[in-house]
Every structure is written in C-alpha cells, then in structure tokens.
Motif scaffolding. Sequence first.
Motif, PDB file in Angstrom:
ATOM      1  N   LEU A 104       0.826  -1.203   0.000  1.00 58.96           N
ATOM      2  CA  LEU A 104       0.000   0.000   0.000  1.00 58.96           C
ATOM      3  C   LEU A 104       0.862   1.255   0.000  1.00 58.96           C
ATOM      4  O   LEU A 104       1.848   1.336   0.729  1.00 58.96           O
ATOM      5  CB  LEU A 104      -0.863   0.053   1.260  1.00 58.96           C
ATOM      6  CG  LEU A 104      -2.053  -0.873   1.392  1.00 58.96           C
ATOM      7  CD1 LEU A 104      -2.706  -0.634   2.745  1.00 58.96           C
ATOM      8  CD2 LEU A 104      -3.062  -0.625   0.286  1.00 58.96           C
ATOM      9  N   CYS A 144       4.596   2.488   4.372  1.00 58.95           N
ATOM     10  CA  CYS A 144       4.851   1.457   3.365  1.00 58.95           C
ATOM     11  C   CYS A 144       6.203   0.799   3.576  1.00 58.95           C
ATOM     12  O   CYS A 144       6.732   0.161   2.672  1.00 58.95           O
ATOM     13  CB  CYS A 144       4.762   2.064   1.973  1.00 58.95           C
ATOM     14  SG  CYS A 144       5.911   3.411   1.695  1.00 58.95           S
ATOM     15  N   HIS A 200       9.465   4.862   3.891  1.00 53.89           N
ATOM     16  CA  HIS A 200       8.239   5.645   3.687  1.00 53.89           C
ATOM     17  C   HIS A 200       8.467   7.154   3.825  1.00 53.89           C
ATOM     18  O   HIS A 200       8.012   7.941   3.014  1.00 53.89           O
ATOM     19  CB  HIS A 200       7.179   5.174   4.680  1.00 53.89           C
ATOM     20  CG  HIS A 200       6.016   6.094   4.821  1.00 53.89           C
ATOM     21  ND1 HIS A 200       5.098   6.266   3.814  1.00 53.89           N
ATOM     22  CD2 HIS A 200       5.623   6.901   5.827  1.00 53.89           C
ATOM     23  CE1 HIS A 200       4.181   7.141   4.203  1.00 53.89           C
ATOM     24  NE2 HIS A 200       4.486   7.542   5.415  1.00 53.89           N
TER      25      HIS A 200
HETATM   26 CU   LIG Z   1       4.861   4.599   0.045  1.00 51.92          CU
END
Ligand SMILES: [Cu+2]
Lengths: 214, 230
Positions: B153, B193, B197
Amino acid sequence: MSVSGKFCAAAALAVSLGIAVGGASLARADERAAELFQLCATCHGDDASGNFLYGAPAIAGMAEWSVKTQLTKFRDGQRGMHFDDIFGMRMRPMALTLRSDEDIDRVAAHVASMPATRPEAELHGGDAANGKTLYAPCVACHGMDGEGREQLSGSPLANVSDWYLLRQLENFKAGVRGGRPGDQTGAMMRAMSGTLSDEQVMKDIIAHIMTLAK
Amino acid sequence: MIDRYLVALSTYASDIDDLILLIGVLVGFWFILCEVAFFYLIWKFRAKEGVRAQYMSGEDPKHKRWITWPHLLVLVCDLFIVVGAVRVWYDVKQNLPEPYETVRVIGQQWAWSFVHAGPDGKIDTADDIKTVDELHIQVGKVYHFKLEARDVLHSFSVPVFRLKQDAIPGRIITGWFEATGTGEYDIQCAEICGIGHGVMAGRIIIESAEKHASWVSSQSPISLAAVATP
Ligand SMILES: [Cu+2]
C-alpha cells in the motif's frame, strides 16, 4: 604535597584527561558508524551477508572505495532512479538518509571492516569452467580474483551474492543501470554488458566468480 | 481562506479547504463551549465545608437534558458536515471531468514513478515518457491519473492539490486533477509502506503550455537515447 608534586599531579591529570577525551572522540566516530549501520542491517543483515528476499546483496568486507562510490551514486541519483530499477529504488532512499560525505565515509569504513562472508549459491546451471574463459575480458577492470580495480572503478565481484550479480548484468544490458547522464563508469560497464549475449553466458561467468570467493 | 496560509493549486482545493474549515469551526465551537462549561462547573461545585457530594444516576430528565439538548444540536451540525462532505466527495472522487490527458502514477518501495503520455497525448504507446520522482503536467488542463502500486500500500498525496488517494497492489485507481497555477511542489507518500516511507518524496512540476511542450520534446525517447548511448 610539595608545589612540584602538585604540579606533577595536575599535569598527569591533564594528560590522562586528554587521552580520555581523544579516545572518546575516536570511540564516538565508531559509535556513529555503528549507529548508521543499524539501518543497513535491516536489509543487508547484521553481518552484512545480504538478504535474498529483500534483494539486498552481501556487502561485508567490500572495498571501502567501492562502497563509497556506490553510496554516492545512489544518493546523487545515478543509481536507483531508472523506471524499471525496482531494487535500486529501495536502496536509493537509504543512501539519501546519509546526510553528509563524512557519514558516507564512516559507514563505508564500517562495512569494509566487517569480515567478508561467503554467500550461498542461489543460481543453478552455470558452467564455471566455461565462465573462466569468458571472464578473461573482465580481468582488466575487475581483477584476476574479482578483487576490483580502484583505478578503473571496477567493482569487487568476489564474495558478492550470485543472484545480485546476475541482476546487475541484466540491468546494465537493459540500460536500467549505467544509463544516466554523467555516470561515466556505469556507462563503461554498460558497454561491456553488451558483449554478454544471453543469460547462460552471464550464469557461466558468475559461476566462475563464485569460485573466487574467499 | 486557508489558501492564504497554505498554497492551494487545484480546482477543488478550495472546496476541500472550506469543508475542513466548516468542520473546524463547528467542532471548535462545541469544544470551547464544553471546556468553558466544564471549568465553570468545576469551579462552582468545588469542595465546600459541610457540603456532601451527591450521587446522580442520570435518569432524571432534569439532569439528562444537559446531554440530550447538546446531542441534538450536534446532530444538526453533523447534517451540515455530511451534506458538505458528500458534495465534495462527489466532485473530487466520483464525477471525473473529461481528461485532456492521462498519466500513470506508480508507487513502489520507495519512489514514485510516472508514465507521461508523450508527444501523441496517449499513454501505453511507444513515445511514453517514463520518469522517477518527477511528474510534469500542464497548468489549466484536466488530467486523469491511473494509480498503481507495485508492492505494498502507498498513498499518492499532493498537498498543493489537497489530493490524497491510496494506491493498492492489484488495483488501478482512476482520479483527476486540474492545476490552477505553475510551480514545483512536493509529492508525498501518505500511507506507511516500510522503512523508506518517510523519504518517499517526489516533485510535481506544473508548467505553462510552452514550457511543458519543450519538456516533452526534450524527453522523447529518441532525443534521450542520443544523450545516453555511451
Ligand atoms: Cu509509500
């Protein structure tokens, strides 16, 4: 205590303090390197022996200049910025977290000081004997024993994971690595990769390189 | 009003800002009112010599109305928010205006990559322009984006557009935007993520028609190949 005795004591104290402070700053540099390396360990492993699942190669004991060169390339976007460079894109932000050239130097020295590991062979079907012949043109830049040649920026290849080497050769050939403007040494290797006709040739050479691991 | 303090550069940015302001004002009003009432009551009914605390079960309507009346009033406020939110949701997420061009936006650990339509104005053709961490668009044109994730995601967030859309592996999510001003701004990932991230940052470069056209011609695969061949 006499005056001179006091003086001697004070001098001794000053000297030992000086040693302690000097030692502490050395220790602090090491500490900083170890602290920086904690991030690397999450993918490359505590002993920097690599992790196939993350696509992170073994880097333990890699020549300091080479670690530095590659970290700088990642940071400056000469590596890890191609649309199809899935694994390079994972490494690039990690190099971006190293804030200064000093930090790059520190972590590179740390990685270089770690004992080299012997990565397990993951690839099958490579013919090392054939690979030895095919490796001949590589010697000029990568050295007879795959130890690397700093003058020509040829990376060390011995003790590097075989699946990683294969991916790099394929990346060079497809222009995923070595194709960014300004990456002259990458372009050199990209030109060389054009001479490797197919995957079998690459696997043979890599099988030979695996025999060079120390 | 919010755009006086935070750059807003899409046709729907002010709708979203206004909605947030509406929610902020309504919630803020009740928050301040409640705090004032609480502190007043705490002060008024503070410990006094010779007065015992009373136990209240809260069943007596005389006591309960302190809850029921504000509750009803808050529900009325909610109605305003719901109506506003549904309107904005429809305009931003559901009613997509006809696109001038489409761009593919791909999230992966840890970079944004983009497929621009290139000279022919269509994606998935040979002259597509692929970039990493850099999205080039033309001001004043409606773009559709096709959002994908290659691994886990992510969330495509462009603060100056007030745009945020999750990217889900296996799905291609279509959305839109139209920029109202030029400049270079941040693109972020707004969904945890993995370890990178926080540094998964891209840039959006909003250009005038001429500038955009010259960027497109400088990036066509043919002129790039001329630069990159060793
Ligand atoms: Cu990401």
